[in-house]
Design a protein around this motif. Structure first.
Motif, PDB file in Angstrom:
ATOM      1  N   GLY A 129       0.717  -1.250  -0.030  1.00  0.00           N
ATOM      2  CA  GLY A 129       0.277  -0.261   0.232  1.00  0.00           C
ATOM      3  C   GLY A 129       1.058   1.135  -0.568  1.00  0.00           C
ATOM      4  O   GLY A 129       0.612   2.357   0.142  1.00  0.00           O
ATOM      5  N   SER A 330       5.940  -2.947   5.451  1.00  0.00           N
ATOM      6  CA  SER A 330       4.352  -2.494   6.024  1.00  0.00           C
ATOM      7  C   SER A 330       4.688  -0.991   6.750  1.00  0.00           C
ATOM      8  O   SER A 330       5.193  -1.642   7.856  1.00  0.00           O
ATOM      9  N   ILE A 384      -5.554   3.358  -1.715  1.00  0.00           N
ATOM     10  CA  ILE A 384      -5.263   1.801  -1.212  1.00  0.00           C
ATOM     11  C   ILE A 384      -6.678   1.574  -0.753  1.00  0.00           C
ATOM     12  O   ILE A 384      -7.085   3.266  -0.524  1.00  0.00           O
ATOM     13  N   LEU A 386      -8.061  -0.806   2.082  1.00  0.00           N
ATOM     14  CA  LEU A 386      -8.498  -1.461   3.573  1.00  0.00           C
ATOM     15  C   LEU A 386      -9.614  -2.872   4.168  1.00  0.00           C
ATOM     16  O   LEU A 386      -9.880  -2.050   3.787  1.00  0.00           O
ATOM     17  N   ASP A 417       0.710  -6.252   5.198  1.00  0.00           N
ATOM     18  CA  ASP A 417      -0.131  -6.634   3.728  1.00  0.00           C
ATOM     19  C   ASP A 417      -0.797  -7.453   3.126  1.00  0.00           C
ATOM     20  O   ASP A 417      -1.583  -6.964   2.060  1.00  0.00           O
ATOM     21  N   ILE A 420      -3.742  -4.864   2.914  1.00  0.00           N
ATOM     22  CA  ILE A 420      -3.988  -3.864   1.407  1.00  0.00           C
ATOM     23  C   ILE A 420      -4.647  -4.936   0.580  1.00  0.00           C
ATOM     24  O   ILE A 420      -4.146  -6.097  -0.471  1.00  0.00           O
ATOM     25  N   THR A 423      -4.205  -1.639  -4.322  1.00  0.00           N
ATOM     26  CA  THR A 423      -3.585  -0.433  -4.772  1.00  0.00           C
ATOM     27  C   THR A 423      -3.688   0.512  -5.852  1.00  0.00           C
ATOM     28  O   THR A 423      -3.345  -0.241  -7.126  1.00  0.00           O
TER      29      THR A 423
END
Length: 472
Positions: A129, A330, A384, A386, A417, A420, A423
């Motif tokens: 991200g 990260s 990004i 989440l 990671d 994420i 991205t």
């Protein structure tokens, strides 16, 4: 072509943890929000119904409902040549450099090796991200050529520079005051401002630069007054003692950089652990930035950054992973460590302030807050997504998170990671967890022969205008 993004949306207009901020709301949050993007830039951000109404009928939608859309992370201190020494044990900073880092950096004399590592490094950034980073190369100019060529092929906004290092290092990594100036100037002429790329003047740290080389860095800084400066400061107590011996006229480690005119806005100094309030006040006065790198500081046993004191004294602060002294690409893992370190120093870091440090504050540290860092109209659409169900534990814990602050704290504490989901760079999904085939190095659209606008092997006709040892 226009596009719509739907999801829970969060971004910041200022520091959400600063009670002195006169703006009515530093945090902008929509439970059901949207972004309208055109030509890779934000047209508007707001409640979904309002944003959707602004788009033309038939505008394609990437629907991330139930997930959080954030600006891309900005990592303000990392070393791409140290990718392969991450998780290498050492007895403190200098031992770790001598045993692992310097031998690894020797390989970056090879452009093919530099390119291969840069490809992997950029893949890891996107998977975690991170859409912008401030990156060390090695002493070899070709290491920077390779990194910028890879970043440009991906359309990434990156800032990087060639290490300047003419003493207290292996001979095979040593340049000179004059060659470091000449090489840096050629790289600036070749890459700075090309696409989304920016150059950073990069003396490694005061221990490895002679006074003549510090003068060369000062000359570059004077010639390019808005350019990022990137170095290390006061990471380790033994390092601080060595700087005191090498520069006996200086008041402090910070004073060495100040003496050479290297304190200013967008001068980013990693670590800043062993400094006092006079140093902090000087950083605040000049706008120099402290890049808080908590996983590295813990891993190398360097010390604890006093985040609360720095913020109280108005020191500009950002966050860096410091790969490979740092232990993760990260930013979520890095922010988790930042919370823990700050807590040990008596400051409880709110989750929203932590995310601000890793987004808008990071962009401001690099002088890029006019381009990235939040969803203000006109900014580049780097963001990004989440996932609140990234792992079974995160999903379970999210059931008890009632506010955006609580949700963010779960992601920061338990995330990595895997959290994420996607991205985006300039509005284009460059990585999606749901489609592992879309890793950046394997995306057909990203290996279609796109080349840098400027060939890295071009040697501009640039005459040096500094002699080693001559004061600027």
């Amino acid at each position: 072509m226009a596009q719509l993004i739907r999801g829970e949306v969060l971004h910041f207009l200022g520091d959400p943890g600063d009670v002195r901020d006169a703006r009515p709301a530093a945090t902008v949050h929509f439970d059901d929000g949207g972004l309208l993007i055109e030509a890779g830039r934000i047209v508007c951000c707001g409640a979904w119904r309002e944003v959707q109404a602004m788009a033309a009928p038939g505008t394609p939608v990437d629907d991330h409902s139930g997930k959080l859309v954030l600006p891309g992370f900005v990592d303000t201190h990392t070393h791409y040549p140290q990718t392969d020494v991450i998780a290498s044990p050492g007895h403190g900073l200098m031992d770790w450099l001598d045993r692992y880092t310097f031998p690894a950096e020797r390989q970056f004399a090879d452009p093919a090796w530099s390119t291969e590592v840069a490809e992997f490094f950029c893949d890891e950034l996107l998977r975690n991200g991170t859409t912008t980073a401030l990156v060390f190369g090695t002493v070899h100019p070709q290491s920077v050529d390779a990194f910028f060529a890879v970043a440009q092929r991906r359309g990434l906004r990156m800032v990087a520079g060639k290490v300047m290092m003419d003493r207290n290092c292996p001979e095979y990594l040593r340049d000179t005051a004059q060659s470091s100036y000449d090489d840096s100037k050629r790289l600036i002429e070749r890459w700075h401002g090309v696409g989304r790329l920016r150059y950073a003047i990069t003396p490694r740290f005061a221990i490895t630069s002679s006074e003549a080389q510090m003068e060369a860095a000062a000359a570059l800084a004077a010639a390019w007054p808005g350019m990022v400066i990137h170095s290390h400061m006061a990471e380790n107590e033994a390092e601080v003692a060595t700087v005191r011996a090498l520069f006996p006229w200086s008041r402090s480690y910070l004073d060495v950089y100040d003496h050479y005119g290297l304190l200013r806005p967008h001068a980013v100094y990693a670590h800043c652990l062993h400094i006092n309030d006079e140093d902090r006040q000087r950083m605040a006065q000049t706008g120099a930035v402290a890049a808080f790198s908590p996983t590295s500081n813990l891993f190398l046993g360097s010390g604890l950054f006093d985040l609360g004191r720095a913020l109280d004294l108005n020191v500009p602060v950002s966050v860096g992973t410091d790969v490979g002294g740092g232990t993760s690409f990260s930013m979520l893992r890095t922010l988790a460590a930042a919370y823990q370190v700050a807590h040990l120093k008596g400051y409880v870091l709110p989750a929203q302030r932590a995310v601000w440090l890793a987004t808008l504050a990071g962009a401001a540290a690099l002088g890029l807050d006019g381009e990235i860092g939040n969803f203000a109209p006109g900014k580049e659409a780097d963001f990004i997504v989440l996932d609140p169900a990234a792992t079974p534990l995160i999903a379970r814990r999210m059931k008890g998170a009632a506010t955006i602050e609580e949700k963010l704290f779960v992601w920061l504490t338990l995330g990595d990671d895997r959290a994420i989901s996607a991205t985006y760079v300039m509005g284009e999904a460059k990585w999606r967890r749901s489609d592992q085939r879309m890793e950046p190095g394997k995306d057909p659209d990203m290996k279609s022969g796109m080349e840098p606008d400027i060939e890295p092997d071009i040697e501009p006709d640039i005459e040096p205008d500094i002699e080693p040892g001559r004061s600027s």
